[in-house]
Design a protein around this motif. Sequence first.
Motif, short mmCIF file in Angstrom:
data_model
loop_
_atom_site.label_atom_id
_atom_site.label_comp_id
_atom_site.label_asym_id
_atom_site.label_seq_id
_atom_site.Cartn_x
_atom_site.Cartn_y
_atom_site.Cartn_z
N ALA A 15 27.92 18.31 -3.77
CA ALA A 15 27.64 17.17 -4.64
C ALA A 15 26.45 16.40 -4.13
N GLU A 16 25.76 15.81 -5.06
CA GLU A 16 24.57 15.03 -4.72
C GLU A 16 24.95 13.81 -3.87
N THR A 17 24.12 13.51 -2.88
CA THR A 17 24.30 12.31 -2.06
C THR A 17 23.01 11.52 -2.08
N GLY A 18 23.11 10.22 -2.31
CA GLY A 18 21.92 9.38 -2.26
C GLY A 18 21.11 9.43 -3.53
N GLU A 19 20.01 8.67 -3.52
CA GLU A 19 19.12 8.60 -4.67
C GLU A 19 18.15 9.77 -4.64
N ARG A 20 17.59 10.07 -5.77
CA ARG A 20 16.61 11.15 -5.85
C ARG A 20 15.61 10.83 -6.94
N SER A 21 14.50 11.57 -6.90
CA SER A 21 13.42 11.31 -7.85
C SER A 21 13.32 12.40 -8.91
N TRP A 22 14.31 13.22 -9.03
CA TRP A 22 14.25 14.31 -10.00
C TRP A 22 15.59 14.43 -10.72
N HIS A 23 15.52 15.06 -11.89
CA HIS A 23 16.71 15.22 -12.71
C HIS A 23 16.72 16.62 -13.30
N PRO A 24 17.83 17.31 -13.20
CA PRO A 24 17.92 18.64 -13.83
C PRO A 24 17.98 18.49 -15.34
N PRO A 25 17.82 19.57 -16.06
CA PRO A 25 17.90 19.48 -17.53
C PRO A 25 19.28 18.99 -17.96
N PRO A 26 19.36 18.19 -19.01
CA PRO A 26 20.64 17.60 -19.42
C PRO A 26 21.59 18.63 -20.03
N ALA A 27 22.87 18.41 -19.79
CA ALA A 27 23.89 19.27 -20.38
C ALA A 27 23.89 19.11 -21.90
N ARG A 28 24.34 20.12 -22.57
CA ARG A 28 24.41 20.03 -24.04
C ARG A 28 25.41 18.98 -24.47
N THR A 29 26.44 18.77 -23.66
CA THR A 29 27.42 17.74 -23.99
C THR A 29 26.87 16.34 -23.77
N ALA A 30 25.75 16.21 -23.04
CA ALA A 30 25.14 14.88 -22.90
C ALA A 30 24.53 14.43 -24.21
N ASP A 31 23.98 15.38 -24.96
CA ASP A 31 23.40 15.07 -26.26
C ASP A 31 24.45 15.11 -27.38
N THR A 32 25.35 16.08 -27.26
CA THR A 32 26.38 16.30 -28.28
C THR A 32 27.72 16.41 -27.57
N PRO A 33 28.42 15.31 -27.37
CA PRO A 33 29.67 15.35 -26.59
C PRO A 33 30.69 16.36 -27.10
N SER A 34 30.64 16.68 -28.38
CA SER A 34 31.61 17.62 -28.93
C SER A 34 31.14 19.07 -28.88
N PHE A 35 30.01 19.33 -28.20
CA PHE A 35 29.48 20.70 -28.18
C PHE A 35 30.52 21.66 -27.62
N ILE A 36 30.61 22.83 -28.22
CA ILE A 36 31.57 23.85 -27.81
C ILE A 36 30.81 24.97 -27.10
N TYR A 37 31.10 25.17 -25.83
CA TYR A 37 30.47 26.24 -25.06
C TYR A 37 31.10 27.60 -25.40
N THR A 38 30.31 28.64 -25.27
CA THR A 38 30.77 29.98 -25.58
C THR A 38 31.39 30.63 -24.35
#
Length: 829
Positions: A15-38
């Motif tokens: 798990a991430e510890t501390g602050e950081r200056s980068w962000h991975p690509p957002p999960a599909r559920t971040a944009d669409t909470p109801s997204f259904i993964y295959t």
Amino acid sequence: MRVAVLACAVTAGWAETGERSWHPPPARTADTPSFIYTPSPPDWRGIWMYQVITDRFEDGNPFNNRQGDGPAPNPYASDSIHGGDIRGLINRLDYIEGLGAGALWISPVQLNLHGAYHGYHITDFNRMDPHRGSLEELRTLVDAAHARGIYVILDIVVNHTARLVTSPDPGYPAFSAHRYNLSWIGDRPGAAPPFDDLNRFHGRGSIRDWDDPVQEITGDLHGLSDIRTEDPEVRRDLAEIYSAWIHATDCDGFRIDTVRHVEDSFWPPFIAAIKESAAGIGKTNFLVFGEALYFSDEQIAPYSREFGFDTMLDYHQYTLFPRVFSDGESPSLFRWRTGNLHRYGTHADDRLVTFLDNHDVSRFLHHEIAGGKEDALRAALACLFTTPGIPSLYYGTEQGFNGAKGHTAREDMFDGLFEQGPSSGDNFDRASPLYRWVRSLAGLRRALPELSRGMMTWIYAEASGPGLMVYRRSTDEGATIIMVNASAEPSQTNLLTHLDVNRPDWVDALTGEPVNMVDAFQRAFVPWEVRILTLPGRLTAPPPAPVMTHPPHDGRLAADQAVITIEFDRDMDADSFIGHVRIKPAIQGHLDYPDNRTVAWVMETPPEAGRIYRLTIDKDVRAVDGTPMGIDFAMRFHAASATSSDQVESPLGDFLPDGKVDAGARLVSGTPESGIYAAFDPVHGAFYVAAPAAADGRDRFILLDDRVLEGDFPGPPWKKSGHIATDGMYLADEADHAYNGWRNVIGDAWSFSGRGEGAWLEGVFNLQQHYGALPEQIFISAPAYGTESGGRMDAGMSLPPGDYEDGNVGPEDYIIIRLEDMRSDKRDE
């Protein structure tokens, strides 16, 4: 069933510890909470992969071809951007589905240095490369593929970044036992966070001894900056990054590049983290397979048995295909190999990713392997699809591509300008014999489960030379017998002594015809013959499909012809075609039916000469038994004999780099057969130069500058002995195809690296863009190197002649060209 989840933790135990200056690509559920993964497939053995280099497959969005401050796309150069993108893959899913592929394996999608077309020179692990398209387009591809029952596999890299670091220390980049003092190439970090820290790289120089395990792990692979994957924070970050890509895209598996160059201890926790993250969104069988470029089971097997990989690319079996199907060795090599699979462990012994060719090797049909023998390819494909493993088909193999190892085996599938022989023109021909052969094998693999997961039992294999191999695949549900003559000669063998024939009523799965087993096992086999025999009642007729078109796909319709015909493999329902056949641009016409299997479009107005037309038949057309085609069919043709309107023209004036010396160029040094040609277009500020292409086994460089400074330029990154004494640009033509095209050039520049008799190395660039103003004169030299690593320059092949005993090109070896003398508008004077 699909699984709906909320956004969840991305890593397992890191798990991430501390602050950081980068962000991975957002999960599909971040944009669409109801997204259904295959969910994952329950068993990957029933699936086969279609591998593509995205840049070379289809240009679906020409507007993303040029991005950022990198070089302009060069459709002629072997190592430049040609334009293929994610949108192009979406547009061609009909073609891929029609082939029968169950998974699509695409080249890396992350941001690359200058948008490197292949994707393996990453500078930002968390961003899409805009040349490939957007994250949203990648998600659209995954969704569209899933809707067709096709899984998506992303190619990923953890070993290295692009060439981003250098060192002022003596000896660099030769491999060193100690770390060099590192600096970025350029005035700022070349990598985005979290790799914008020089301490995250080994910095020990390039691998020189490939048998040295220390160099293999800590050295730079061909100059690519090697990541310190033993660092716990680096491990944590890589696991988080690639777990995020699963959540961001809904992809179904990873192919991992260059795993032999990463320490063994990295893999178990990294793969465990990936799999736990995937399982958290319902992907409980997320596929992770690796590329360890070894050619023996002893070296490859530990990755699956001990280091956590589900499976590996089967480079050992890859070596057997040319030996058996081209070199005339015994097919018993495959029999021996089947008995050696236990080395991989029970979870991988019948799941190795098998292949005939891929992006790192020569095509199977290359002249040094199978020599273009498509019958041999058909037999080898039958073996690939019916022996244990997960088959992988490299794009274009189903269209007869035959490129050499390196960039040349990454031909344009679309109608581009980097094409050789069979790859010329548009190659999405769904009626071609090889395409239909693969589709047939794929259909049998779906219909007969034993072909993908059945027990393998050898019945016969010619032991003393080329010839017949016969084996059985069986499960409790049924059995299939495969008979392949892996020889260019007929094979006559009485196999009755090798098989207890209990049931005489078998059928030929390829034709549906009944088979008398006594005759089948005593008959003579013609060269490269394939028979696949199974019990009756197990096969249903596949959907109808076109087997021939006139004119052929991408062919030309003669000016005095006004009929396009498509022949199907089954009797068709004529009424089903009404309203389901379209031509763009539109041509007035009507349908006709010459026979029960043929539909024709009769034009009532002539097509416009020089235009390209596309005919599409909707998936709803059906056979007389009611079976729909199921997938749209498309073909294209050229009206009359005019040049294709898709032809790309140079944006740099009249110059066209195509392997032939432009008519407006003048000989400025040497003889017409071996000299340097040049021209200058003052309207476009373009300078053109050409020299003979490098012969096999040689490397050619054309060096240009508006001035020549004293002292040695540090040379290209592959670091031959001897340096290029110029601070200017150079055009590279390497015999191993590793580096072709312009280097150090600013602004628009095109090039062509030709090979073969009569081919020329050409380049054209915008002089004014590069220098900011037009210089009065240009310095040119055209030396050649030997190809072996560390090879010295060869004075005998240098143009113009010079004394290169010290291995360097100095100012005295250049010729001076006045631009006023090279003006293309003076060509007739």
